[in-house]
Design a protein around this motif. Sequence first.
Motif, mmCIF file in Angstrom:
data_model
loop_
_atom_site.group_PDB
_atom_site.id
_atom_site.type_symbol
_atom_site.label_atom_id
_atom_site.label_comp_id
_atom_site.label_asym_id
_atom_site.label_seq_id
_atom_site.Cartn_x
_atom_site.Cartn_y
_atom_site.Cartn_z
ATOM 1 N N ILE A 114 0.977 -1.143 -0.013
ATOM 2 C CA ILE A 114 -0.178 -0.074 -0.038
ATOM 3 C C ILE A 114 1.021 1.100 -0.146
ATOM 4 O O ILE A 114 1.271 1.643 0.817
ATOM 5 N N MET A 115 1.217 1.586 -1.346
ATOM 6 C CA MET A 115 2.189 2.725 -1.463
ATOM 7 C C MET A 115 2.468 3.080 -2.720
ATOM 8 O O MET A 115 1.824 2.463 -3.683
ATOM 9 N N ALA A 116 3.237 3.849 -3.337
ATOM 10 C CA ALA A 116 3.306 4.324 -4.627
ATOM 11 C C ALA A 116 4.216 3.154 -5.473
ATOM 12 O O ALA A 116 4.785 2.602 -4.952
ATOM 13 N N THR A 117 3.589 2.886 -6.646
ATOM 14 C CA THR A 117 4.067 1.800 -7.508
ATOM 15 C C THR A 117 5.573 1.989 -7.717
ATOM 16 O O THR A 117 6.269 0.968 -7.605
ATOM 17 N N GLY A 118 6.130 3.189 -7.842
ATOM 18 C CA GLY A 118 7.570 3.408 -7.903
ATOM 19 C C GLY A 118 8.560 3.005 -6.822
ATOM 20 O O GLY A 118 9.549 2.221 -7.154
ATOM 21 N N ILE A 119 8.153 3.075 -5.721
ATOM 22 C CA ILE A 119 8.655 2.618 -4.582
ATOM 23 C C ILE A 119 8.851 1.108 -4.571
ATOM 24 O O ILE A 119 9.892 0.369 -4.288
ATOM 25 N N VAL A 120 7.647 0.600 -4.865
ATOM 26 C CA VAL A 120 7.529 -0.899 -5.072
ATOM 27 C C VAL A 120 8.369 -1.699 -6.022
ATOM 28 O O VAL A 120 9.446 -2.382 -5.689
ATOM 29 N N VAL A 121 8.368 -0.972 -7.139
ATOM 30 C CA VAL A 121 9.456 -1.220 -8.441
ATOM 31 C C VAL A 121 10.812 -1.514 -7.965
ATOM 32 O O VAL A 121 11.445 -2.568 -8.182
ATOM 33 N N ARG A 122 11.235 -0.214 -7.474
ATOM 34 C CA ARG A 122 12.728 -0.112 -7.092
ATOM 35 C C ARG A 122 13.278 -1.136 -5.823
ATOM 36 O O ARG A 122 14.060 -1.636 -5.609
ATOM 37 N N SER A 123 12.190 -1.505 -5.039
ATOM 38 C CA SER A 123 12.285 -2.061 -3.664
ATOM 39 C C SER A 123 12.161 -3.954 -4.120
ATOM 40 O O SER A 123 13.185 -4.551 -3.422
ATOM 41 N N ILE A 124 11.577 -4.339 -5.035
ATOM 42 C CA ILE A 124 11.420 -5.712 -5.384
ATOM 43 C C ILE A 124 12.597 -5.956 -6.545
ATOM 44 O O ILE A 124 12.836 -7.384 -6.822
ATOM 45 N N ALA A 125 12.894 -5.001 -7.393
ATOM 46 C CA ALA A 125 13.779 -5.423 -8.347
ATOM 47 C C ALA A 125 14.741 -6.391 -8.252
ATOM 48 O O ALA A 125 14.948 -7.305 -9.279
ATOM 49 N N LYS A 126 15.471 -6.132 -7.235
ATOM 50 C CA LYS A 126 16.641 -7.138 -7.207
ATOM 51 C C LYS A 126 16.346 -8.784 -6.750
ATOM 52 O O LYS A 126 17.173 -9.374 -6.773
ATOM 53 N N TYR A 127 15.375 -8.878 -6.352
ATOM 54 C CA TYR A 127 14.535 -9.989 -5.827
ATOM 55 C C TYR A 127 13.978 -11.017 -6.763
ATOM 56 O O TYR A 127 13.471 -12.181 -6.522
ATOM 57 N N ILE A 128 13.722 -10.294 -7.991
ATOM 58 C CA ILE A 128 12.946 -11.091 -8.820
ATOM 59 C C ILE A 128 13.602 -11.938 -9.675
ATOM 60 O O ILE A 128 14.596 -11.508 -10.288
ATOM 61 N N VAL A 129 13.139 -13.248 -9.957
ATOM 62 C CA VAL A 129 14.022 -14.313 -10.462
ATOM 63 C C VAL A 129 13.334 -14.924 -11.683
ATOM 64 O O VAL A 129 13.849 -14.750 -12.589
ATOM 65 N N ASP A 130 12.045 -15.574 -11.365
ATOM 66 C CA ASP A 130 11.568 -16.063 -12.400
ATOM 67 C C ASP A 130 10.020 -16.144 -12.163
ATOM 68 O O ASP A 130 9.402 -16.530 -10.914
ATOM 69 N N LYS A 131 8.806 -16.092 -13.100
ATOM 70 C CA LYS A 131 7.356 -16.080 -12.890
ATOM 71 C C LYS A 131 7.171 -17.419 -12.367
ATOM 72 O O LYS A 131 6.058 -17.516 -11.890
ATOM 73 N N THR A 132 7.713 -18.389 -12.446
ATOM 74 C CA THR A 132 7.514 -19.924 -11.736
ATOM 75 C C THR A 132 7.665 -19.675 -10.466
ATOM 76 O O THR A 132 7.341 -20.774 -9.587
ATOM 77 N N THR A 133 8.567 -18.896 -9.775
ATOM 78 C CA THR A 133 8.868 -18.899 -8.357
ATOM 79 C C THR A 133 8.560 -17.572 -7.861
ATOM 80 O O THR A 133 8.531 -17.505 -6.466
ATOM 81 N N ASP A 134 8.600 -16.407 -8.415
ATOM 82 C CA ASP A 134 8.157 -15.355 -7.700
ATOM 83 C C ASP A 134 6.897 -15.091 -7.072
ATOM 84 O O ASP A 134 5.805 -15.710 -7.635
#
Length: 337
Positions: A65-85
Motif C-alpha cells: 500500500i504505497m506508490a508503485t515506483g517505490i515498490v518497483v525499486r524495492s523488489i527489482a533485485k529479488y525478482i527471479v522467475d515467474k514460476t517462483t516469484d
Amino acid sequence: MNWAVVTLTKGGTQQAKKVKRLLGDISLDIYTLEKWADEETIVINKNLDEFIGSIFYSYDIILFIMATGIVVRSIAKYIVDKTTDPGILVMDEKGQFIISLLSGHLGGANKASKLLADKIGGQPVITTASDVNGLIAVDTLAEELECCISSMDNAKKVTALIVNNEPVRIESDINIDIKLPDNIVTEGEAKGTIYITNKLLNINHMYQVQLIPKNIIIGIGCRAGTSSKAIINAIDEALRSLNIDCRSILHFATVDVKQNETGIFEAAEHYKTIVKIVGREEIKAIESKFQCSEFVRKAIGVGAVCEPCAKLTATKGHFLMRKKSYGGITLSIWEEV
C-alpha cells in the motif's frame, strides 16, 4: 495461500487492517513502521530494500500500500522467475485501484487483484494481454486445471499465438470445465498445440506444450528401513512401465505405522509431493476387496497396504497398476479422473 501487506504510512496501516478483516480466513501479516505499529502489526525493523528481501519468498501474495515506483525499486533485485516469484499487488491508500504488478498468472496476482477489488470495492488493474482481451494464457490454463507445464519457453510461444488470435489446438485426456476462447480448437488446422496428459511425451516443436495434470496417486508399502533410493527406483520403474510422467504424482499414500518411515518421506521430497497417512481401522473396513498377506497382517494388523491406501485417499478414478512387488516394496498406482 498466505499474504503479506506492507505499508509505510498511518493511512496505509489502517487500510491494511481493513483488508485483513475483509479477506477473512486468508492468512495475512501486516508490516508497517514502528510509529504506526500495534498488536495487529509487525514492525519493519530494517531499511525497506533489505526488509523486502527477508520476506520476498515467504508469502504467496505481497500487497504493497504505497506508490508503485517505490515498490518497483524495492523488489527489482529479488525478482527471479515467474514460476517462483510471489504475486505482487500495489494498492493506493484509499483502496481505489489494486494493481497486479508481478506474477499475474502463475503467482496468482491477477486473481488476487480481482478478489481484493471485489471485497474492498476498488478497481483491479490488470495489464496481461490474454486477460484484457478475454483470452487465456497457457500458464493460466495450467493453474486452472492444476497442471505442471512442460516448458515455460514453449508456453510463452503458444500463449503468443493465442493472444494474436492464431488457432491453437488442444488435445486433452482430462475433462475441461472452463470456457476457452474461440481460437483454441479441438480439431482442424492450428499453428500450435496444447497437450494435456500425464503421459510421457517427446515434444520437439516450439509451438507445442504439454500440461501435466496432478492425478496420479502412489500407494506404498515397504519393509522398515527401506532406503529412499530403493523406493525412487521402484516408482520410476513402475511409472515407466505405464508411460507416466512423474510430474503427475499428486501424493503418496501409506499406512499409519509408516508415518515415520524416512525413506518414504525422502522419496516424496524427491518428487516434490506429499505423503498421506491412512489409519489401519480405515483399511480394515475395505481390505477384503484387495489381495492380502497374512505375513503383513501379523506384523501390522492389516493384510493390505498399498492398494487400500491409494483408494482411500482418492476421490474418483481407477487403478492403473494393482499391487506389485519390487524387492521389499509394494506399489499401486491410481489415476484420478
